[in-house]
Every structure is written in C-alpha cells, then in structure tokens.
Design an enzyme around this catalytic site. Sequence first.
Site, PDB file in Angstrom:
ATOM      1  N   CYS A   2     -34.352  -7.028  62.356  1.00  0.00           N
ATOM      2  CA  CYS A   2     -35.773  -7.098  62.665  1.00  0.00           C
ATOM      3  C   CYS A   2     -36.086  -8.283  63.573  1.00  0.00           C
ATOM      4  CB  CYS A   2     -36.588  -7.226  61.376  1.00  0.00           C
ATOM      5  SG  CYS A   2     -36.119  -6.047  60.095  1.00  0.00           S
ATOM      6  N   GLY A  78     -32.558  -9.628  59.100  1.00  0.00           N
ATOM      7  CA  GLY A  78     -31.145  -9.735  58.774  1.00  0.00           C
ATOM      8  C   GLY A  78     -30.666  -8.694  57.796  1.00  0.00           C
ATOM      9  N   GLU A  79     -29.483  -8.932  57.270  1.00  0.00           N
ATOM     10  CA  GLU A  79     -28.888  -8.080  56.245  1.00  0.00           C
ATOM     11  C   GLU A  79     -28.240  -8.982  55.195  1.00  0.00           C
ATOM     12  OE1 GLU A  79     -29.293  -4.941  56.187  1.00  0.00           O
ATOM     13  OE2 GLU A  79     -29.764  -4.392  58.263  1.00  0.00           O
ATOM     14  N   SER A 366     -18.316  -6.656  65.179  1.00  0.00           N
ATOM     15  CA  SER A 366     -17.845  -7.476  66.290  1.00  0.00           C
ATOM     16  C   SER A 366     -16.920  -8.561  65.765  1.00  0.00           C
ATOM     17  CB  SER A 366     -19.053  -8.094  67.009  1.00  0.00           C
ATOM     18  OG  SER A 366     -18.666  -8.808  68.151  1.00  0.00           O
ATOM     19  N   GLY A 367     -15.953  -8.985  66.601  1.00  0.00           N
ATOM     20  CA  GLY A 367     -14.888  -9.873  66.145  1.00  0.00           C
ATOM     21  C   GLY A 367     -15.156 -11.357  66.254  1.00  0.00           C
TER      22      GLY A 367
END
Length: 634
Positions: A2, A78-79, A366-367
């Site tokens: 968000c 966020g998560e 993503s790394g």
Amino acid sequence: MCGICGILRLDPQAAATNETLITRMAKTLAHRGPDDDGIWLDDRMALGFRRLAVIDLSYNGHQPMTNEDGSVVIAFNGEIYNFRELKEKYQLEERGHVFCSRTDTEVLIHLYEEIGLDMVAELNGMFAISIWDQRAQMLHLARDRYGIKPFFYQQDENHFRFGSEIKAIITDERVERKASMQALHDFLTFNYIPGTQTAFEGIYEIQPGHHMSVSANGETTTKRYWDLDFTVDHSITENHAIERSYELMDKALERRLIADVPIGVFLSGGLDSSTLVALMSKHTDEPIHTYSVGFEDQSFNELPFARIVAKEFNTVHREVIITADMVRDMLPKYLSFTDEPYGDGSAIPTYYVSELAKDEVVVVLSGEGGDEAFAGYDTHAAYNVYKKARKIPGFIRNGIIKPLVNCLPVSDKKLSFEFKAKRFLGGLDLPPEEAHLWWRIVLGEAEKRGLYTDAVESSGTLEPAVRHFTRAYQHADADEELSGLMYIDSTIFLPDDLMIKNDRMTMAHSLEARVPFTDPELTAFLATVPAEMKMKNRRKKHLMRRAMENDLPESILNKKKVGLEMPYSRWLKDELKDLMMRYLGPENIEKTGIFRVQAISALIEDHLSGKRDNGRPLWGLLNYMMWHELYIET
C-alpha cells in the site's frame, strides 16, 4: 502492499487538515495501491491510504482501520508474514477482540492495544506502520528492519507530515522544496543518498529497525527496536552452518509465499535468485513464473545463466533486453518514482522487468540481501586479499605496482580487471572501513569539492561521506573485521540503495516485491557464523553454495557474480551523449549555481576521450540535474 500518508496538526490554532488535501496526498500514491483508497480525519490527525490487495482481497481490508471503539486508527503499508502466529500467541480473539477480516492490519491494531509498541520487535515482514492513538494523543510510526518499505517525514511549527513517498509530503504547498547540499555531497560519493537525510532540506527518513513517536505538541522520540548482532558463536561447525542456512532459507521463502494472488520470481541467473527458484519449486505444484533482464553487451548480460535455471526448473520464463533507446525513454520519468536523484544503474532495468511481470503476477520474489547475509560481494573477497597485500612494503606497492596498474588502458567492460585493480590498490593504505568505501566510491572528497561553485563551498560545512561507514563500523563492534564490513552493507548499502530500486520500480507497476534473504531469523543466525566459514578459501557465499549444491546446476553454483547494471559508460559516449550534453552542458549547469562549468566539462572530456572512465560520476550527475529540474526548479 500500500501507500500511506498523514498530517498531525501540532498547533491547535492552525487550520485543521481538510479532506481535499489528504485525498490529494493519498492520490499521489495511487500506483502503490490501485485497488482501494480511504481517508480518516479528526480535529488533530488526518490519514490517507491506497491499497494493493494481496491478502484478503475483499473490502474488509479497507484502511485506515480502527479498533472496535474507534480510539486507535492504523494506516499500514507492507506484509507481516507471522501475523497468524502472533494472533494465536497473544490470544487476541480470546481476549475479546472482534475480527472482521483475515488481514495482518487488523492483527496489528489489536496487538498494539495489548502490548503497545513492543509489538514491532515481534514482526517478521516488511512494513511502514502509522498508528494514531486518540486516547494518548500520540502518533506512532515504525519501519521494518532493512528498510524494505520507505517512510518519510517532515515537521514545521504547525504540522508533522509523513508518507510512503516524498511526493505525498510535498503535495502540501506549505512544504518548502529546497535541495540539501549535504545530501548532494554524499550522493556524489555513493550515487545514492545514505542515512536519514533526503535530497530535500528538512525532509527525513525513519531509520530501518526504528520506531518514532510524536506527541500532539510535536515532541518526538525515536527508538531502535532491532539490530544485527555479530557476536560470533565459535561452537558452530561448518556442517551445522550449511544445514541451518538451508533450513532457514527454505523457511524464509515459504513465509513469503503467503498470498491470495499469483507470485513470480525475478531471475537474474545469479546464485541468489536461482536459489529462490530452486526452493520455491519444492513448495508449489504450479509452474513458476520467472522474469529476467539482459543486455546486448555480453559483459553485462546474464540471460544465458537465467535460461539454464528456467530450463532446470521448467519455469514459465520471460525476458526483456534493455537498450539505450529504452533508457532514453525512461529519463527523467523514472525519477518521478524515486523522488530523489538515484544513480544506481539497476533501477531502469528493474522498471522494465517489473513491467514484464505485472500482467501475470502481483507479487515477485527478489534476491536482494543474499550478498549482505552470506558475504557475496567482491569487496568482501577484496578484504581477504587486502590483509595480505598490506604486508607488502609501501614503497613497492606505491612505487612499483601502482604505476604499472595505472598504465592499464581504460575499459568500458563491466568490472574489468583494469577497474578492479586500480580501485583495490587505491584502498590499501586505508583502514578497513575506509577501504570498503574506496572500493565502491564514485567521487572522492577532493574531486567533489573541485566541482562546486564558491557559493556552495561557502554555504556551510560539508561533512565527508566516509562518516556513514565509520559510524556503522564502530557501532557494529563486531568480533571480526569482515563482519563489521558486512554490517555496513546490511545497514547502509542494502536499505539506502538496493531497497530503493526494489521498492520504487516494482511499485511503479503496482507490483509487490518480497525479499526472503532479509528474514530476521536467517540474518540473525548468519551474523553469528564465523567469517572464515562465509568466505572459506576466498570463496564468496561459501555457505549458500554448499547448501544448494544438490539443488542447482554446477554452472550456477560456480558462476562469478556480475550484478545488475547498465553499460552507461559506453552509452554516454554514443547513444546517450546528446542527453548528457543537454543536462550537463554549460547553460544548464550554470543556471543551478551548484557546479563549476569548467569542472563538469573536464569530466565529460576525459570520459569521451577515453582518458578515464567517468561513467559512474557522469551518470550520477545526469540523474541529479534531471531531479533538480523536476523537483526544485519546477
């Protein structure tokens, strides 16, 4: 994922924030959340929100969200991967809290009611959290450990403003737009802006791993809730380190598969992203979608390795080749997503690969963080050689070896021997943390000062950029010098450079990027592993390579690190030369009053003639001048 923003009215006599302003602020973040929007206001606080629905796609996830009696309001970006565990651990339903959704947001607001800001240290995830506690008349802001999610703020006598991006803050016309000369001075060293400062005077960033509280009268307190501890556990054996690394990487990835939408992987062909694909293949029966970026210049191109991994795991694979014309089309547009000058050449390729992914997935893995956790940078390997090379007498190093190396012809190739040799020798007479900066430096202190006009030089004291590395190295107080250097990378380079590209370029396409290698359980363990295990026999990322030796092809396990970057040194001599001359030409340089025309012209001439590869400083200066035109002159 968000976008959030808000204004706290500090002076009761000042006009209250109206719906129009907070709505306009939130609208600037629409790309971060195209699925829903909302505002919330009382006589002191105004909150704005944009939502990208990833968990619980219903309208039940609407924000700003309040508790049952409306006394606590949250706007959250966020998560939180462990929100279900926290809900059970603190028995939130048993304690009488009523849940209307399956979102992590609702867990956060009730967790705050139970344990206050102590909850932040319990969170495993990426986040920027704002909580307005009406009862205490306090605003609380918190940012995740590695700065995956951005969080900016600005304060004057009457108001405290914050937002996921700077553009939300400066939408309020009362906020002055003034370029920070100290931020510029640091930018010219790094090609990104480190620390809490931003390119704008008076606008700052909340530090990763910190939370801030703001009272209704404007008093602020900031507290660190988390830090990396590099105290070495010498009882750890190599076999245990390998097994535990694999277990924690797998666990970190599994956590980040929580979603009600499709998930893909950014696959560079390097060890980190290949590891993500290999681990993800164990947790899904569906074909994995992978996305890669490449270049015609083979020294910058990793597509052949990405294809090896895509074939090995039978992924649904897509690619994009970045050309100079594509870069031209993004200049200066991509700076409207960073809001600051940003000279990392991986940003525009990340923009295009995100564009490639957005039509098929909503979340990508993503790394980023793998090199910081496992010791994967050339600068980490250089430190081992540095210790031995310093034993060579100075008159031999500086009187014989250095002049010979300086005779090597300038190369436009990525990470050429000429580039690495000259950089390495330049750092041998410096202490470890300063050498660590020198090996990455864009322009030195004397070179930068040679660019400034007298007006800039006399405007105030400009602190040297090395202070960021020195402070971090001293703060780490690590048992081993290499660990201290890895702390610098984890707390400066990772959040202040890599996460900018990772967040802004994906969010430009309403795409959520998750970074498993920043999992706090994984990074905390690796910080305790002895440095000689991470860099055994000068082998970078030794533990990851050993952990993945049964899952990845030999060609990937033994591949040299390249990293995502563009061949802008060559492009500035040819395809992008006219663009460089427009923004760095005498007329444009002179009108800003920042740089001396002759000094910039000399940088350009040396680069075009092949006398010196000035691609990195010129790319940084080009980006700065574009930003200045977009945000300061306009």
